[in-house]
Design a protein around this motif. Structure first.
Motif, PDB file in Angstrom:
ATOM      1  N   TYR A  63      62.507  33.336  70.147  1.00 50.53           N
ATOM      2  CA  TYR A  63      62.892  34.646  69.632  1.00 50.53           C
ATOM      3  C   TYR A  63      64.129  35.173  70.371  1.00 50.53           C
ATOM      4  N   PRO A  64      65.302  34.666  70.031  1.00 53.38           N
ATOM      5  CA  PRO A  64      66.535  35.081  70.738  1.00 53.38           C
ATOM      6  C   PRO A  64      67.127  36.364  70.144  1.00 53.38           C
ATOM      7  N   PHE A  65      66.673  37.508  70.642  1.00 53.27           N
ATOM      8  CA  PHE A  65      67.240  38.785  70.201  1.00 53.27           C
ATOM      9  C   PHE A  65      68.518  39.072  70.997  1.00 53.27           C
ATOM     10  N   VAL A  66      69.403  38.104  71.082  1.00 49.55           N
ATOM     11  CA  VAL A  66      70.647  38.278  71.823  1.00 49.55           C
ATOM     12  C   VAL A  66      71.672  38.939  70.915  1.00 49.55           C
ATOM     13  N   CYS A  67      72.633  39.607  71.532  1.00 51.54           N
ATOM     14  CA  CYS A  67      73.621  40.369  70.767  1.00 51.54           C
ATOM     15  C   CYS A  67      74.945  39.613  70.658  1.00 51.54           C
ATOM     16  N   ASN A  68      75.650  39.876  69.589  1.00 48.46           N
ATOM     17  CA  ASN A  68      77.021  39.378  69.395  1.00 48.46           C
ATOM     18  C   ASN A  68      77.097  37.867  69.244  1.00 48.46           C
ATOM     19  N   GLN A  69      76.009  37.246  68.820  1.00 48.98           N
ATOM     20  CA  GLN A  69      75.999  35.818  68.532  1.00 48.98           C
ATOM     21  C   GLN A  69      75.633  35.627  67.065  1.00 48.98           C
ATOM     22  N   ILE A  70      75.902  34.426  66.549  1.00 51.58           N
ATOM     23  CA  ILE A  70      75.596  34.172  65.151  1.00 51.58           C
ATOM     24  C   ILE A  70      74.391  33.254  65.025  1.00 51.58           C
ATOM     25  N   PHE A 126      67.344  50.956  80.307  1.00 54.30           N
ATOM     26  CA  PHE A 126      67.850  50.612  78.982  1.00 54.30           C
ATOM     27  C   PHE A 126      67.947  49.095  78.782  1.00 54.30           C
ATOM     28  N   PHE A 127      67.569  48.641  77.599  1.00 60.10           N
ATOM     29  CA  PHE A 127      67.822  47.257  77.196  1.00 60.10           C
ATOM     30  C   PHE A 127      68.135  47.253  75.708  1.00 60.10           C
ATOM     31  N   ARG A 128      68.705  46.153  75.236  1.00 57.03           N
ATOM     32  CA  ARG A 128      69.087  46.100  73.824  1.00 57.03           C
ATOM     33  C   ARG A 128      68.484  44.888  73.137  1.00 57.03           C
ATOM     34  N   LEU A 129      68.362  45.043  71.840  1.00 59.33           N
ATOM     35  CA  LEU A 129      67.780  44.014  70.996  1.00 59.33           C
ATOM     36  C   LEU A 129      68.737  43.777  69.837  1.00 59.33           C
ATOM     37  N   GLY A 130      69.209  42.540  69.685  1.00 57.27           N
ATOM     38  CA  GLY A 130      70.141  42.204  68.613  1.00 57.27           C
ATOM     39  C   GLY A 130      69.476  41.325  67.573  1.00 57.27           C
ATOM     40  N   VAL A 131      69.909  41.447  66.326  1.00 57.34           N
ATOM     41  CA  VAL A 131      69.263  40.695  65.244  1.00 57.34           C
ATOM     42  C   VAL A 131      70.222  39.747  64.534  1.00 57.34           C
ATOM     43  N   SER A 132      71.409  39.527  65.078  1.00 52.90           N
ATOM     44  CA  SER A 132      72.387  38.690  64.380  1.00 52.90           C
ATOM     45  C   SER A 132      72.113  37.198  64.528  1.00 52.90           C
ATOM     46  N   SER A 133      71.390  36.793  65.567  1.00 53.02           N
ATOM     47  CA  SER A 133      71.232  35.362  65.826  1.00 53.02           C
ATOM     48  C   SER A 133      69.822  34.836  65.548  1.00 53.02           C
ATOM     49  N   ILE A 134      68.842  35.714  65.465  1.00 49.02           N
ATOM     50  CA  ILE A 134      67.467  35.278  65.252  1.00 49.02           C
ATOM     51  C   ILE A 134      67.203  35.100  63.761  1.00 49.02           C
ATOM     52  N   ASN A 135      66.348  34.149  63.408  1.00 55.02           N
ATOM     53  CA  ASN A 135      65.990  33.959  62.011  1.00 55.02           C
ATOM     54  C   ASN A 135      65.279  35.202  61.475  1.00 55.02           C
ATOM     55  N   LEU A 136      65.591  35.547  60.246  1.00 56.21           N
ATOM     56  CA  LEU A 136      65.045  36.759  59.639  1.00 56.21           C
ATOM     57  C   LEU A 136      63.523  36.776  59.673  1.00 56.21           C
ATOM     58  N   ASP A 137      62.899  35.648  59.374  1.00 58.27           N
ATOM     59  CA  ASP A 137      61.440  35.617  59.283  1.00 58.27           C
ATOM     60  C   ASP A 137      60.751  35.623  60.644  1.00 58.27           C
ATOM     61  N   LEU A 138      61.516  35.643  61.737  1.00 57.49           N
ATOM     62  CA  LEU A 138      60.929  35.692  63.078  1.00 57.49           C
ATOM     63  C   LEU A 138      61.055  37.073  63.726  1.00 57.49           C
ATOM     64  N   ILE A 139      61.751  37.990  63.056  1.00 58.36           N
ATOM     65  CA  ILE A 139      62.006  39.303  63.659  1.00 58.36           C
ATOM     66  C   ILE A 139      60.701  40.052  63.921  1.00 58.36           C
TER      67      ILE A 139
END
Length: 489
Positions: free
Chosen positions: A128-135, A460-473
């Motif tokens: 579950y890679p909720f990393v930011c600014n990645q594809i 504070f922490f952040r959660l990004g959704v650009s790199s994780i598969n939609l069905d794993l969010i």
């Protein structure tokens, strides 16, 4: 002969794996000159590959003059380029005292005491890679990019991409940026006002070198982009921090003595806030009144899926005080490191010379490929798909976060791909949460490095959704909630 290993799941072929391993062993001195190699039949049996694969590998090594076939005897190492292990073990006689190179480094140019946002280097291997600014690698247009690479490498263009371009750029890419990329943002500039960069960070570093000095002052948002803080701190005598509210960076008297201001108005890093129209006008007026210049990083502009994306500051400016930084990273790929900078021609000349002293120009084959990708309409098609995908991801994550972690969600404006979360419970600081989540295969990123006072940002922490598969969010956020509940207990 050292035992070879073959991985049939790798993308590079079996023959190439054999060639790579044998050549490495030769150059390391582990297969010395004159050593006999295993027969084709024997090696094929050991590696469980066809005999033709081994024959092809040996022929390739022959072409490279690393081995030689002897009639009725087999194959032998014939290269004397390898490293002698006896010499390597002896090495050069160690000096009694190494020269203290660290004492010679200009400490004023160092910024290694400033932390940046980090993530596991193998983040893509986590569930579950909720990393930011990645594809998401599934979204990368491999077929189209490969075809554009083929077009760019045509023989008729060989003289363009194989030669030293001195300090110049690909005329084709400059044209595409001028006529197709910038007009979408309401910016109309000639090619002479554009410089290709290795990403926006490269553009900011060039600008900080040209504007900086021990008697110069820079300013940036707080919280803000930590890599920008490293760059500005290492090139300016002083760095000021301007607070951010729900209208973006605050503009006030603290900017009076500043020479350069770095700002992310359309998608503030990391809060995701969009600077209000009133605040934009105030900033432009302050630049005139206080005589400073503005570096605008139009972050995530290409993949912003709002129906009416705000235009950049540059489109509103008529004073020539804007240096605009853009990138293909968010739409195409951050690993390609291609960006662009637009500013008055006089500045572009100086920036080109500064860039040239560092790296002459970004790789021309990369520029030509990107130009073909844009010219063929591939980039526009990719952006349309990404915007639809990112909107779907954002809506799903927003709904789930409001349901599962309502007391954590701080910000995550529509149009972006990132959410900022925090809670005032001292047990639930960002470091503890990210470590607990990582044990469950979930990656989120602490934001303390974005704050001038890191203690202020520890929650504070952040959660990004650009790199994780939609069905794993959803399942990923559920695991994040479980990790937080474990800490609460």
């Amino acid at each position: 002969m050292q035992r070879l290993t073959i991985d049939k799941t790798l993308s590079n072929g079996l023959r190439d794996q054999i060639v790579s391993q044998i050549s490495r062993l030769i150059f390391q001195g582990l297969m010395p000159n004159g050593m006999k190699l295993a027969s084709c039949r024997k090696l094929a049996r050991e590696l469980d590959v066809s005999i033709n694969t081994v024959v092809s590998a040996y022929r390739k090594l022959e072409e490279e003059q690393l081995i030689k076939a002897r009639p009725r005897s087999g194959y032998f190492v014939s290269s004397d380029h390898g490293m002698r292990l006896d010499n390597a073990r002896q090495g050069r006689k160690k000096a009694s005292r190494r020269a203290p190179i660290g004492d010679k480094i200009n400490k004023l140019r160092r910024a290694d005491d400033i932390e940046t946002i980090t993530r596991p280097h193998n983040w893509h291997a986590y569930d579950y890679p909720f990393v930011c600014n990645q594809i998401n690698e599934d979204s990368f247009p491999v077929t189209e990019w490969r075809e554009c690479t083929r077009l760019a490498m045509s023989r008729k263009d060989l003289k363009i991409w194989s030669a030293d371009g001195f300090y110049g750029d690909s005329e084709e890419l400059i044209e595409q940026v001028s006529q197709r990329i910038l007009p979408r943002r309401g910016i109309f500039e000639p090619g002479s006002s554009i410089l290709i960069t290795l990403g926006t960070q490269n553009g900011l570093f060039i600008t900080s070198l040209l504007f900086g000095g021990r008697d110069r002052i820079a300013a940036m948002e707080d919280p803000g982009y930590p890599d920008a803080r490293k760059i500005l701190r290492s090139n300016f005598g002083a760095l000021k921090f301007q607070p951010v509210d729900d209208e973006g960076m605050i503009v006030d008297e603290r900017l009076r003595d500043v020479d350069l201001v770095f700002v992310t108005p359309n998608r503030q890093v990391p809060t995701t806030v969009t600077m209000s129209e009133r605040r934009r006008q105030t900033l432009l007026q302050a630049a005139e009144a206080y005589d400073f210049y503005i570096v605008e990083d139009d972050y995530e502009c290409d993949v912003d899926y709002r129906h009416s994306t705000p235009l950049p500051l540059h489109s509103l400016d008529n004073t020539g005080r804007l240096i605009y930084l853009g990138s293909l990273s968010k739409g195409l790929s951050p690993g390609l490191r291609l960006g662009y900078l637009t500013a008055p021609e006089e500045y572009i000349e100086a920036a080109r010379d500064c860039r040239g002293m560092m790296l002459r120009h970004p790789p021309m084959i990369l520029q030509q490929t990107a130009a073909a990708f844009i010219r063929q309409g591939c980039y526009d098609g990719l952006l349309r798909r990404l915007r639809q995908d990112y909107e779907q991801r954002w809506r799903l994550a927003d709904t789930i976060l409001r349901d599962r972690l309502p007391d954590f969600l701080q910000s995550g404006e529509y149009g972006g791909t990132n959410f900022v979360l925090a809670n005032d419970d001292p047990r639930l600081n960002a470091k503890a949460i990210t470590e607990a989540a990582l044990e469950k295969g979930v990656i989120v990123e602490p934001l303390a490095p974005c704050f001038s006072d890191t203690a202020t940002g520890e929650k504070f922490f952040r959660l990004g959704v650009s790199s994780i598969n939609l069905d794993l969010i959803e399942s990923g956020i559920d695991l994040l909630r479980d990790a937080i509940n474990d800490l609460r207990r």
